[in-house]
Design a protein around this motif. Structure first.
Motif, PDB file in Angstrom:
ATOM      1  N   ALA A 147      -9.483 -28.517 -24.727  1.00  0.00           N
ATOM      2  CA  ALA A 147      -9.924 -28.436 -26.124  1.00  0.00           C
ATOM      3  C   ALA A 147     -10.908 -27.276 -26.305  1.00  0.00           C
ATOM      4  O   ALA A 147     -10.846 -26.544 -27.304  1.00  0.00           O
ATOM      5  CB  ALA A 147     -10.550 -29.756 -26.558  1.00  0.00           C
ATOM      6  N   LYS A 148     -11.807 -27.094 -25.343  1.00  0.00           N
ATOM      7  CA  LYS A 148     -12.745 -25.967 -25.415  1.00  0.00           C
ATOM      8  C   LYS A 148     -12.002 -24.636 -25.321  1.00  0.00           C
ATOM      9  O   LYS A 148     -12.360 -23.670 -25.998  1.00  0.00           O
ATOM     10  CB  LYS A 148     -13.784 -26.063 -24.293  1.00  0.00           C
ATOM     11  CG  LYS A 148     -14.803 -27.156 -24.487  1.00  0.00           C
ATOM     12  CD  LYS A 148     -15.781 -27.196 -23.329  1.00  0.00           C
ATOM     13  CE  LYS A 148     -16.784 -28.329 -23.487  1.00  0.00           C
ATOM     14  NZ  LYS A 148     -17.716 -28.395 -22.350  1.00  0.00           N
ATOM     15  N   PHE A 149     -10.967 -24.583 -24.483  1.00  0.00           N
ATOM     16  CA  PHE A 149     -10.155 -23.368 -24.369  1.00  0.00           C
ATOM     17  C   PHE A 149      -9.497 -23.041 -25.713  1.00  0.00           C
ATOM     18  O   PHE A 149      -9.490 -21.888 -26.148  1.00  0.00           O
ATOM     19  CB  PHE A 149      -9.069 -23.509 -23.308  1.00  0.00           C
ATOM     20  CG  PHE A 149      -9.553 -23.573 -21.888  1.00  0.00           C
ATOM     21  CD1 PHE A 149     -10.840 -23.189 -21.524  1.00  0.00           C
ATOM     22  CD2 PHE A 149      -8.709 -24.029 -20.889  1.00  0.00           C
ATOM     23  CE1 PHE A 149     -11.266 -23.241 -20.201  1.00  0.00           C
ATOM     24  CE2 PHE A 149      -9.126 -24.084 -19.569  1.00  0.00           C
ATOM     25  CZ  PHE A 149     -10.394 -23.697 -19.222  1.00  0.00           C
ATOM     26  N   TRP A 150      -8.932 -24.043 -26.368  1.00  0.00           N
ATOM     27  CA  TRP A 150      -8.284 -23.827 -27.663  1.00  0.00           C
ATOM     28  C   TRP A 150      -9.283 -23.322 -28.694  1.00  0.00           C
ATOM     29  O   TRP A 150      -8.977 -22.422 -29.480  1.00  0.00           O
ATOM     30  CB  TRP A 150      -7.607 -25.113 -28.152  1.00  0.00           C
ATOM     31  CG  TRP A 150      -6.299 -25.374 -27.471  1.00  0.00           C
ATOM     32  CD1 TRP A 150      -6.039 -26.338 -26.542  1.00  0.00           C
ATOM     33  CD2 TRP A 150      -5.072 -24.654 -27.631  1.00  0.00           C
ATOM     34  NE1 TRP A 150      -4.741 -26.261 -26.123  1.00  0.00           N
ATOM     35  CE2 TRP A 150      -4.118 -25.233 -26.774  1.00  0.00           C
ATOM     36  CE3 TRP A 150      -4.699 -23.560 -28.415  1.00  0.00           C
ATOM     37  CZ2 TRP A 150      -2.814 -24.762 -26.690  1.00  0.00           C
ATOM     38  CZ3 TRP A 150      -3.394 -23.092 -28.328  1.00  0.00           C
ATOM     39  CH2 TRP A 150      -2.467 -23.692 -27.477  1.00  0.00           C
ATOM     40  N   GLU A 151     -10.463 -23.918 -28.703  1.00  0.00           N
ATOM     41  CA  GLU A 151     -11.490 -23.480 -29.654  1.00  0.00           C
ATOM     42  C   GLU A 151     -11.916 -22.045 -29.354  1.00  0.00           C
ATOM     43  O   GLU A 151     -12.120 -21.237 -30.265  1.00  0.00           O
ATOM     44  CB  GLU A 151     -12.694 -24.419 -29.615  1.00  0.00           C
ATOM     45  CG  GLU A 151     -13.818 -24.037 -30.552  1.00  0.00           C
ATOM     46  CD  GLU A 151     -13.422 -23.985 -32.029  1.00  0.00           C
ATOM     47  OE1 GLU A 151     -14.135 -23.296 -32.794  1.00  0.00           O
ATOM     48  OE2 GLU A 151     -12.435 -24.618 -32.424  1.00  0.00           O
ATOM     49  N   PHE A 152     -12.057 -21.712 -28.085  1.00  0.00           N
ATOM     50  CA  PHE A 152     -12.395 -20.346 -27.669  1.00  0.00           C
ATOM     51  C   PHE A 152     -11.343 -19.377 -28.207  1.00  0.00           C
ATOM     52  O   PHE A 152     -11.678 -18.346 -28.792  1.00  0.00           O
ATOM     53  CB  PHE A 152     -12.465 -20.290 -26.138  1.00  0.00           C
ATOM     54  CG  PHE A 152     -12.964 -18.986 -25.589  1.00  0.00           C
ATOM     55  CD1 PHE A 152     -14.303 -18.819 -25.267  1.00  0.00           C
ATOM     56  CD2 PHE A 152     -12.101 -17.929 -25.367  1.00  0.00           C
ATOM     57  CE1 PHE A 152     -14.768 -17.614 -24.744  1.00  0.00           C
ATOM     58  CE2 PHE A 152     -12.558 -16.722 -24.849  1.00  0.00           C
ATOM     59  CZ  PHE A 152     -13.896 -16.567 -24.539  1.00  0.00           C
ATOM     60  N   ASP A 153     -10.060 -19.716 -28.011  1.00  0.00           N
ATOM     61  CA  ASP A 153      -8.976 -18.862 -28.491  1.00  0.00           C
ATOM     62  C   ASP A 153      -9.027 -18.709 -30.010  1.00  0.00           C
ATOM     63  O   ASP A 153      -8.816 -17.620 -30.542  1.00  0.00           O
ATOM     64  CB  ASP A 153      -7.612 -19.443 -28.105  1.00  0.00           C
ATOM     65  CG  ASP A 153      -7.245 -19.178 -26.663  1.00  0.00           C
ATOM     66  OD1 ASP A 153      -7.903 -18.350 -26.008  1.00  0.00           O
ATOM     67  OD2 ASP A 153      -6.288 -19.804 -26.176  1.00  0.00           O
ATOM     68  N   ARG A 154      -9.277 -19.798 -30.703  1.00  0.00           N
ATOM     69  CA  ARG A 154      -9.314 -19.774 -32.163  1.00  0.00           C
ATOM     70  C   ARG A 154     -10.385 -18.808 -32.660  1.00  0.00           C
ATOM     71  O   ARG A 154     -10.197 -18.093 -33.635  1.00  0.00           O
ATOM     72  CB  ARG A 154      -9.570 -21.184 -32.695  1.00  0.00           C
ATOM     73  CG  ARG A 154      -9.321 -21.333 -34.173  1.00  0.00           C
ATOM     74  CD  ARG A 154      -9.589 -22.749 -34.632  1.00  0.00           C
ATOM     75  NE  ARG A 154     -11.003 -23.074 -34.630  1.00  0.00           N
ATOM     76  CZ  ARG A 154     -11.892 -22.623 -35.516  1.00  0.00           C
ATOM     77  NH1 ARG A 154     -11.526 -21.808 -36.462  1.00  0.00           N
ATOM     78  NH2 ARG A 154     -13.159 -22.978 -35.453  1.00  0.00           N
ATOM     79  N   GLN A 155     -11.503 -18.755 -31.969  1.00  0.00           N
ATOM     80  CA  GLN A 155     -12.616 -17.884 -32.368  1.00  0.00           C
ATOM     81  C   GLN A 155     -12.379 -16.421 -32.011  1.00  0.00           C
ATOM     82  O   GLN A 155     -12.929 -15.530 -32.650  1.00  0.00           O
ATOM     83  CB  GLN A 155     -13.916 -18.341 -31.697  1.00  0.00           C
ATOM     84  CG  GLN A 155     -14.582 -19.493 -32.387  1.00  0.00           C
ATOM     85  CD  GLN A 155     -14.935 -19.153 -33.819  1.00  0.00           C
ATOM     86  OE1 GLN A 155     -14.419 -19.764 -34.736  1.00  0.00           O
ATOM     87  NE2 GLN A 155     -15.781 -18.170 -34.025  1.00  0.00           N
ATOM     88  N   MET A 156     -11.555 -16.164 -30.997  1.00  0.00           N
ATOM     89  CA  MET A 156     -11.371 -14.801 -30.487  1.00  0.00           C
ATOM     90  C   MET A 156     -10.928 -13.820 -31.571  1.00  0.00           C
ATOM     91  O   MET A 156     -11.451 -12.718 -31.660  1.00  0.00           O
ATOM     92  CB  MET A 156     -10.352 -14.772 -29.351  1.00  0.00           C
ATOM     93  CG  MET A 156     -10.935 -15.066 -27.994  1.00  0.00           C
ATOM     94  SD  MET A 156     -12.269 -13.959 -27.537  1.00  0.00           S
ATOM     95  CE  MET A 156     -11.483 -12.374 -27.649  1.00  0.00           C
ATOM     96  N   ILE A 157      -9.956 -14.194 -32.362  1.00  0.00           N
ATOM     97  CA  ILE A 157      -9.445 -13.264 -33.367  1.00  0.00           C
ATOM     98  C   ILE A 157     -10.543 -12.893 -34.362  1.00  0.00           C
ATOM     99  O   ILE A 157     -10.663 -11.745 -34.767  1.00  0.00           O
ATOM    100  CB  ILE A 157      -8.189 -13.833 -34.071  1.00  0.00           C
ATOM    101  CG1 ILE A 157      -7.496 -12.752 -34.898  1.00  0.00           C
ATOM    102  CG2 ILE A 157      -8.526 -15.018 -34.955  1.00  0.00           C
ATOM    103  CD1 ILE A 157      -6.657 -11.834 -34.107  1.00  0.00           C
ATOM    104  N   HIS A 158     -11.368 -13.869 -34.703  1.00  0.00           N
ATOM    105  CA  HIS A 158     -12.471 -13.600 -35.632  1.00  0.00           C
ATOM    106  C   HIS A 158     -13.509 -12.687 -34.978  1.00  0.00           C
ATOM    107  O   HIS A 158     -13.980 -11.736 -35.605  1.00  0.00           O
ATOM    108  CB  HIS A 158     -13.117 -14.916 -36.083  1.00  0.00           C
ATOM    109  CG  HIS A 158     -12.158 -15.791 -36.814  1.00  0.00           C
ATOM    110  ND1 HIS A 158     -11.743 -15.542 -38.102  1.00  0.00           N
ATOM    111  CD2 HIS A 158     -11.496 -16.912 -36.422  1.00  0.00           C
ATOM    112  CE1 HIS A 158     -10.878 -16.463 -38.475  1.00  0.00           C
ATOM    113  NE2 HIS A 158     -10.707 -17.310 -37.475  1.00  0.00           N
ATOM    114  N   ASP A 159     -13.843 -12.964 -33.739  1.00  0.00           N
ATOM    115  CA  ASP A 159     -14.819 -12.139 -33.034  1.00  0.00           C
ATOM    116  C   ASP A 159     -14.335 -10.700 -32.897  1.00  0.00           C
ATOM    117  O   ASP A 159     -15.098  -9.754 -33.097  1.00  0.00           O
ATOM    118  CB  ASP A 159     -15.113 -12.720 -31.642  1.00  0.00           C
ATOM    119  CG  ASP A 159     -15.843 -14.039 -31.682  1.00  0.00           C
ATOM    120  OD1 ASP A 159     -16.392 -14.399 -32.751  1.00  0.00           O
ATOM    121  OD2 ASP A 159     -15.864 -14.730 -30.641  1.00  0.00           O
TER     122      ASP A 159
END
Length: 171
Positions: A147-159
């Motif tokens: 779940a943390k990995f998915w959240e990390f991925d979700r934020q990557m595009i924004h970052d």
């Protein structure tokens, strides 16, 4: 480990381009930009980021065997090595664009280094470290990491694109 498959596909493309570079004695700087973007954003920031910022940090709180702790530290050192080679590749590509013909050999050497380095690194993670690391987590903890990995991925595009706009704005 699924992310490793996409990295391997990019490495196959880099190897193909290396053959073309050798034959033509020239490189398309835009290809180098694309390779650098992939390595920096996907392989390093996204993939290695999850390893270093989530998995390895969580493993630091566990009672790792000496062998597993040494291997984890070795993997981090390899990530640093990959970043160094990528920086050198960027510098060489800038020199090449400015008309420095000696930069072609540096570009080629760095692309070759990355194409040789990553498969060994991936094999070490897939076949040795990741299977060993799973033993330190319960099934519930494993799901929480995912779940943390998915959240990390979700934020990557924004970052990534906040950084792009910030750079354009001089921030």
């Amino acid at each position: 480990m699924i992310e490793h498959r996409l990295i391997e596909r990019m490495l196959a493309h880099i190897r193909l381009k290396l053959s073309e570079i050798e034959a033509s004695k020239a490189v398309d700087p835009l290809f180098v930009d694309t390779a650098v973007d992939f390595i920096r954003t996907y392989a390093d920031r996204t993939h290695h980021g999850k390893e270093e910022d989530i998995l390895f940090r969580e493993l630091e709180t566990r009672n790792l065997s000496d062998v597993d702790r040494r291997l984890m530290n070795e993997l981090v050192e390899e990530h640093v090595f990959g970043r160094k080679i990528t920086r050198e590749l960027i510098e060489a590509n800038t020199r090449y664009r400015s008309g420095d013909p000696s930069a072609l050999a540096v570009i080629t050497g760095n692309l070759e280094t990355l194409a040789e380095f990553y498969p060994r690194h991936i094999a070490k993670e897939d076949k040795v470290f990741f299977p060993a690391a799973r033993a330190y987590f319960t099934d519930e903890e494993d799901q929480a990491l995912l779940a943390k990995f998915w959240e990390f991925d979700r934020q990557m595009i924004h970052d990534k694109y906040k950084a792009v706009v910030g750079a354009l704005e001089g921030v």
